[in-house]
Design an enzyme around this catalytic site. Structure first.
Site, short mmCIF file in Angstrom:
data_model
loop_
_atom_site.label_atom_id
_atom_site.label_comp_id
_atom_site.label_asym_id
_atom_site.label_seq_id
_atom_site.Cartn_x
_atom_site.Cartn_y
_atom_site.Cartn_z
N ASP B 62 2.55 -12.07 3.63
CA ASP B 62 1.38 -11.75 4.44
C ASP B 62 1.11 -12.94 5.35
O ASP B 62 1.21 -14.08 4.92
CB ASP B 62 0.15 -11.48 3.53
CG ASP B 62 -0.91 -10.63 4.23
OD1 ASP B 62 -1.27 -10.95 5.38
OD2 ASP B 62 -1.39 -9.65 3.62
N SER B 69 -14.65 -9.39 5.16
CA SER B 69 -14.60 -7.93 5.04
C SER B 69 -13.49 -7.45 4.10
O SER B 69 -13.42 -6.28 3.75
CB SER B 69 -14.40 -7.28 6.41
OG SER B 69 -13.11 -7.57 6.90
N GLN B 72 -14.40 -6.65 -0.35
CA GLN B 72 -14.90 -5.40 -0.95
C GLN B 72 -13.81 -4.70 -1.76
O GLN B 72 -14.09 -3.88 -2.61
CB GLN B 72 -15.45 -4.52 0.20
CG GLN B 72 -15.57 -3.04 -0.06
CD GLN B 72 -14.43 -2.27 0.58
OE1 GLN B 72 -13.40 -2.83 0.92
NE2 GLN B 72 -14.63 -0.97 0.73
N ARG B 73 -12.56 -5.02 -1.51
CA ARG B 73 -11.45 -4.34 -2.23
C ARG B 73 -10.28 -5.24 -2.61
O ARG B 73 -9.53 -4.90 -3.51
CB ARG B 73 -10.93 -3.16 -1.39
CG ARG B 73 -10.30 -3.59 -0.09
CD ARG B 73 -10.18 -2.47 0.92
NE ARG B 73 -9.62 -2.98 2.17
CZ ARG B 73 -10.30 -3.69 3.06
NH1 ARG B 73 -11.57 -3.99 2.86
NH2 ARG B 73 -9.72 -4.13 4.16
N ASP B 130 -0.93 -1.95 5.59
CA ASP B 130 -2.02 -1.09 6.05
C ASP B 130 -1.71 -0.43 7.39
O ASP B 130 -2.61 0.04 8.06
CB ASP B 130 -3.32 -1.91 6.15
CG ASP B 130 -3.21 -3.02 7.19
OD1 ASP B 130 -2.10 -3.24 7.73
OD2 ASP B 130 -4.24 -3.67 7.46
N ASN B 131 -0.45 -0.42 7.81
CA ASN B 131 -0.18 0.21 9.10
C ASN B 131 1.20 0.87 9.12
O ASN B 131 2.11 0.48 8.39
CB ASN B 131 -0.32 -0.81 10.24
CG ASN B 131 0.74 -1.88 10.16
OD1 ASN B 131 1.83 -1.72 10.69
ND2 ASN B 131 0.44 -2.98 9.48
N CYS B 187 -7.73 2.07 8.25
CA CYS B 187 -8.89 1.86 7.38
C CYS B 187 -9.92 0.95 8.05
O CYS B 187 -11.06 0.88 7.65
CB CYS B 187 -8.49 1.40 6.00
SG CYS B 187 -7.92 -0.27 5.88
N CYS B 247 17.85 8.45 6.05
CA CYS B 247 18.78 8.48 4.92
C CYS B 247 19.76 9.63 4.94
O CYS B 247 20.55 9.78 4.00
CB CYS B 247 18.02 8.42 3.59
SG CYS B 247 17.18 9.94 3.16
#
Lengths: 79, 268
Positions: B62, B69, B72-73, B130-131, B187, B247
């Site tokens: 990453d 922000s 929260q998760r 996330d994308n 998101c 594939c």
């Protein structure tokens, strides 16, 4: 006392480390060979034979040592 | 055989007691290498459960820093970590959880130029991104290099996950092409219930562990879809697509860096 190929004393351990130690000892025992387990009266003698059976090992003999401990003779993967 | 100390036997006792794990299974876990791409909503719980399980090497990729922000998760990061590189924050949490685990921090965004080299050192890859551009890239690279991986996505109250192993249907067999820009909200635009990452990311960790242990049935050829509002889990059978751009026979995979929608571009 009967013959055995491997030995483990779990009298100093408490549940569930008792069976964890048995599993480690079984890992070091070949299929069909006998593991001797020294264990305490009470919870260990009530539970360990059943757990062994669940995992396919055969308890061939139980000795009462008369001092609050027992001896189990177990054939690895003997069921 | 690993010489388990009494401390290790106690730490992993609940695993060793399982018939499907045992001493040899825990050894497999301790020698396994899992890469988590994205230390966010999905990657945070996945990394934490894999760390607790004793996965010997956990790679975390990453390039981002922790944002208020995120908290929260993204439970691997704390309030004091805001502004810190996510890989470092994640590494600190994992190190504090389990000293048996070695964390390899890849402080970068994976792209077509670096993904092959990064995934080559791992047994299993967890897609916690996330994308869509990166999700398609991870799929294509894992198919090309025959690496098993867990796909997942979460948005609002919904989540989905699928496991790829070589020979099984890949993500593109189900979703051949990237959705057009704007067709699917991210998101960032749409919001997400914090626990969605925990539920789906933890399923990804379970799949990684089952793959390492070689037990049970993976979500290979199955797309698991979850709706937290109705608490419905649906497992949909999916097949290999003869026309799959990745594939199918003779597809000729090229790794492509698709453009991310403008609203998604990260500002540094």
């Amino acid at each position: 006392m009967s013959e055995y190929d491997n030995y483990i004393d779990i009298t100093a351990a408490v549940c569930p480390i008792t069976f964890v130690k048995v599993k480690v000892a079984l890992e070091r025992t070949d299929d069909g060979k006998i593991l001797y387990i020294k264990l305490n009266d009470g919870e260990p003698i009530q539970n360990i034979p059943r757990s062994l059976k669940d995992e396919g090992h055969k308890v061939v003999k139980i000795e009462n040592n008369g001092d609050g401990t027992y001896g189990l003779y177990v054939v690895k993967n003997g069921l | 055989m690993i010489d388990f100390s009494d401390e290790m036997l106690e730490r992993y006792s609940r695993h060793i007691l399982l018939k499907e794990v045992g001493v040899s299974g825990q050894e497999k876990i301790l020698s396994a290498r899992v890469l988590i791409i994205g230390a966010g909503g999905l990657g945070a719980p996945a990394a934490m459960y894999l760390a607790a399980a004793g996965v010997g090497t956990i790679g975390i990729a990453d390039a981002d820093v922790v944002d208020l922000s995120n908290l929260q998760r993204q439970i691997i990061h704390s309030t004091a970590d805001v502004g810190k590189a996510k890989v470092l924050s994640a590494q600190e949490t994992v190190n504090a959880m389990n000293p048996d685990v070695k964390v390899v921090a890849h402080r970068l965004f994976v792209d077509s130029s670096n993904i092959a080299e990064i995934i080559s050192g791992y047994d299993f890859i967890v897609d916690g991104t996330d994308n869509f551009p990166v999700k398609y890239l991870i799929n294509d690279a894992c198919v090309l290099h025959k690496k098993p991986f867990s796909h997942a996505g979460i948005i609002q109250f919904k989540g989905q996950t699928l496991t790829y192993v070589p020979g099984a249907p890949c993500f593109r067999c189900v979703f051949p092409n990237m959705p057009p820009e704007g067709a699917v909200p991210t998101c960032r635009q749409a919001g997400v219930l914090g626990v969605m990452g925990g539920i789906i990311g933890t399923i990804q960790a379970a799949e990684a562990l089952k793959y390492i242990l070689g037990v049970g049935e993976l979500l290979a050829g199955k797309l698991l879809v979850f709706d937290a509002l109705t608490m419905n889990f649906r497992k949909i059978n999916v097949n290999k697509a003869k026309t799959c751009p990745t594939c199918s026979e003779g597809a000729g995979i090229k790794l492509i860096d698709y453009a991310a929608p403008v609203c998604d571009l990260k500002k540094h």
